[in-house]
Design a protein around this motif. Structure first.
Motif, PDB file in Angstrom:
ATOM      1  N   LYS A  72      48.958  43.376  36.862  1.00  0.00           N
ATOM      2  CA  LYS A  72      48.967  42.449  35.860  1.00  0.00           C
ATOM      3  C   LYS A  72      47.596  41.824  37.001  1.00  0.00           C
ATOM      4  O   LYS A  72      46.649  41.908  35.850  1.00  0.00           O
ATOM      5  N   GLU A 289      40.472  41.899  35.654  1.00  0.00           N
ATOM      6  CA  GLU A 289      40.014  42.857  34.294  1.00  0.00           C
ATOM      7  C   GLU A 289      38.882  43.409  34.873  1.00  0.00           C
ATOM      8  O   GLU A 289      38.453  44.973  34.610  1.00  0.00           O
ATOM      9  N   GLU A 292      39.129  46.613  36.792  1.00  0.00           N
ATOM     10  CA  GLU A 292      39.666  47.452  36.601  1.00  0.00           C
ATOM     11  C   GLU A 292      39.318  49.065  35.634  1.00  0.00           C
ATOM     12  O   GLU A 292      39.192  50.005  35.731  1.00  0.00           O
TER      13      GLU A 292
END
Ligand SMILES: Nc1ncnc2c1ncn2[C@@H]1O[C@H](COP(=O)(O)OP(=O)(O)O)[C@@H](O)[C@H]1O
Ligand SMILES: C=C(OP(=O)(O)O)C(=O)O
Ligand SMILES: [Ca+2]
Ligand SMILES: [Mn+2]
Length: 681
Positions: A72, A289, A292
């Protein structure tokens, strides 16, 4: 190995279980000292209670604890399966699985051959690490040549993808696999770029097709040497085949341009960790982020620099080829490992894309004062953009490539690329301190033992370089954006020593010198060339522009007019004689001159006009000896000065003749003014 460990463990547990010392060590030397009086029964374990025991049952498990798996927060590290899971997707959600699959598919598409039926089988992770993931994306795509069952050996093999690795991982890769990689005393990664230690502009080719034949600048003076689409594909195939033949490739997905409205997504596929780290530093680094959500890149570089181009291929004149295809949105590099080709290749791309959006792309450094006053520093290589934009008293926006749009100025890059020759801690402390862990140091020489770098050593090349992320400069402004420019400083390193250290320019003069793009290359080390060689490089970066210089000049004139910017010509080169007899103007003096421009002092100083070039020069500047401000004072031989001045003026005139028939801006008046803003003699 496993056998040995079992034996060791056995011995250990025998002892812990309280077997007598003699039994354990008996025949192997001195008896061990027994610290526990009581002989323990088999259920008790003898250990040292002072520190807690490691939370691992096996050595393998211990090693797996060392590296924390955290998809993550660090998706830009390669996804490796842990020792217990079979697939890298086993422990993640369906959504993440889909995203990662798309990412692999996109990379496979990037690396696909255009003549075979499938893309390569790409797999994430280092082939050397045991737990390397095994997810395969055997991507289907439409081939150029459709042969029904054309399965090749290359289609049976895997290409491992090392995707957006961190600097630490790239260090390890470089040191392990790339000869000439070393950690210097301050933690930088020293590398060698191979046979090419500078750019190869004569090997740059641009595809001329239906779109680009009208859009771009072709012919005399243009940096765009044409090639056809088919030849590009031949070279692309060569690069892609080379990259796919390797066990692993590095893929960087990053951004260009800090202006969020005009951000460009770039993918760099390369064979060397050095290249991947260089681009990691030089382009804008995506957040986890952003990575991604990256999707399909807007532009892709295939860097197969270790592999030569084939000289039997049409248009090839050497083993090096740097090929740009704006329609396919691709660039191919063959036969040069100089990392600057990638950075400057992307700059060429921006010189095409941005003007199409009515945004001016600039080969300039940029910084901003505490009060928000913005300065641009134009100049060719070695004239001082990086040195002078890196100023302890000002915010650094960027050292080399910018955009000027309706929103103001934005840096294209995420890093700086400084020349290191004769770098000194006293004169350039910020650059000196930026050479630390994460920084790529190209072609420098260092002490074998201490790993102290000798920046004065030019044994490998004079063009030694440091590439570091912009935040390594303490006063860098992040995000790297600024308001409209107030001062436009044109840097010329005049090796003739006749241009004044500083001149204030009218708008027409600014345009004249911007289009001329004069600087002098000092031959120095080259045989035969005894005197400095004048270079005229339109827009102070002719090697990188894609359209006609007047296109950029027109935009610059409009912006300067609209925002009331002042133009300046600063000579960072010689004084008191030409190269060989005079000296380079002291950096400390140039800094004082630049300070006076920033502060606004110089705008309202007293000026006199020079002969021939008609330049306005100030009579006094704080911290600069007044006599050097008019170059004639610094020359002992006044006649030699006059002759040299006229010689340079002649070179300017010859060069500008090529531009006199072009219109600049909307009204003819400015064009006429520009033409007459050159030397008069
Ligand atoms: N008066 C001066 N002004 C600017 N740079 C100077 C001066 N004298 C010497 N130098 C040196 O010239 C080089 C300029 O290089 P750099 O700033 O990297 O140029 P660029 O970024 O335009 O390619 C640096 O090595 C700097 O130390
Ligand atoms: C990297 C380069 O740029 P500069 O010298 O302007 O920093 C170059 O010209 O190859
Ligand atoms: Ca530079
Ligand atoms: Mn530059």
């Amino acid at each position: 190995m496993a056998d040995k460990e079992t034996t060791k463990e056995k011995n250990g547990s025998d002892f812990r279980n309280g077997t007598t010392i003699d039994n354990v060590v008996g025949r192997r030397g001195l008896p061990m000292i027994q610290t526990h009086k009581k002989v323990m029964d088999s259920s008790e374990i003898c250990h040292d209670d002072s520190s807690p025991s490691v939370k691992a049952q096996t050595i393998h498990e211990l090693h797996s604890l060392q590296k924390k798996k955290n998809n993550k927060s660090t998706p830009n590290t390669p996804i490796r399966s842990s020792t217990t899971t079979q697939s890298p997707f086993a422990s993640i959600s369906e959504e993440e699985r889909q995203k990662q699959k798309q990412q692999l598919q996109s990379i496979s598409e990037s690396l696909a051959s255009l003549t075979r039926e499938t893309g390569p089988k790409v797999v994430k992770g280092d082939p050397a690490s045991k737990g390397s993931s095994s997810h395969v994306d055997h991507h289907q795509h439409s081939p150029l040549i459709s042969t029904a069952f054309d399965v090749s050996d290359s289609a049976l093999k895997f290409t491992h993808v090392l995707y957006n690795l961190s600097p630490a991982e790239l260090y390890e890769q470089a040191i392990k696999y790339e000869k000439g990689s070393f950690i210097t005393a301050t933690g930088a990664l020293a590398t060698l770029s191979g046979a090419k230690t500078g750019r190869s502009p004569r090997d740059k080719r641009v595809v001329k097709d239906q779109t680009t034949q009208h859009d771009l600048w072709w012919g005399k003076g243009s940096p765009n040497i044409e090639m056809d689409e088919h030849t590009f594909l031949v070279n692309r195939e060569r690069a892609v085949d080379y990259l796919n033949s390797l066990e692993k490739v590095y893929v960087n997905d990053q951004f260009l341009n800090w202006d969020p409205e005009h951000r460009i997504k770039v993918r760099i596929v390369s064979a060397r960790a050095y290249h991947s780290l260089f681009m990691h530093n030089m382009c804008i680094r995506p957040t986890p982020e952003e990575l991604e959500e990256f999707g399909t890149p807007d532009f892709t570089i295939y860097n197969a620099g270790q592999f030569p181009c084939n000289r039997f291929t049409h248009y090839m004149t050497s083993s090096t080829s740097i090929d740009m295809n704006l329609t396919r949105k691709e660039m191919v590099i063959l036969g040069t490992q100089y990392a600057g080709e990638m950075k400057k290749g992307l700059f060429s791309l921006m010189h095409y894309l941005m003007p199409k959006r009515n945004i001016l792309s600039l080969h300039s450094g940029c910084n901003m004062g505490k009060n928000g006053d913005v300065a641009l520093f134009f100049g060719l290589s070695g004239t001082g953009k990086t040195t002078l934009s890196t100023d302890h008293n000002r915010y650094l926006i960027g050292d080399d490539e910018h955009c000027w749009s309706e929103n103001g100025v934005s840096n294209i890059e995420g890093g700086c690329y400084a020349k290191c020759v004769d770098l000194s801690k006293d004169k350039e402390p910020d650059i000196w301190n930026a050479i630390k862990f994460g920084t790529v140091l190209e072609n420098v020489v260092f002490d074998e033992h201490t790993r102290d770098v000798d920046f004065s050593d030019k044994s490998v090349t004079e063009n030694t370089r440091a590439a570091y992320p912009i935040e390594y400069i303490p006063n860098a402004r992040i995000p790297c954006v600024a308001p409209h420019a107030k001062n436009v400083i044109l840097l010329a390193c005049d090796a003739f020593g006749v241009l004044p250290p500083v001149s204030k320019l009218s708008l027409a003069q600014t345009m004249y010198h911007f289009i001329s793009g004069y600087t002098a290359l000092v031959a120095g080390t080259e045989d035969g060339i005894k005197e400095p060689q004048a270079t005229f490089s339109a827009c102070f970066g002719a090697a990188f522009i894609m359209m006609h210089p007047t296109k950029y000049a027109t935009m610059l004139a409009e912006k300067m007019q609209k925002h009331g910017a002042t133009g300046w010509l600063v000579n960072t080169g010689w004084s008191g004689g030409s190269y060989g007899s005079g000296n380079r103007i002291k950096l400390a003096y140039t800094r004082k001159i630049i300070d006076a421009i920033h502060s606004g002092c110089l705008l309202n100083a007293k000026y006199i006009k020079t002969e021939v070039f008609g330049l306005e020069i100030p009579t006094a500047i704080d911290g600069v000896p007044s006599e050097i401000l008019d170059p004639i004072n610094t020359w002992f031989e006044k006649k030699a000065y006059q002759d040299t001045l006229l010689k340079l003026a002649g070179l300017f005139k010859n060069n500008f003749d090529g531009f006199v028939s072009y219109k600049i801006g909307k009204d003819q008046k400015l064009t006429e003014e520009i033409v007459s803003a050159g030397p008069i003699f």
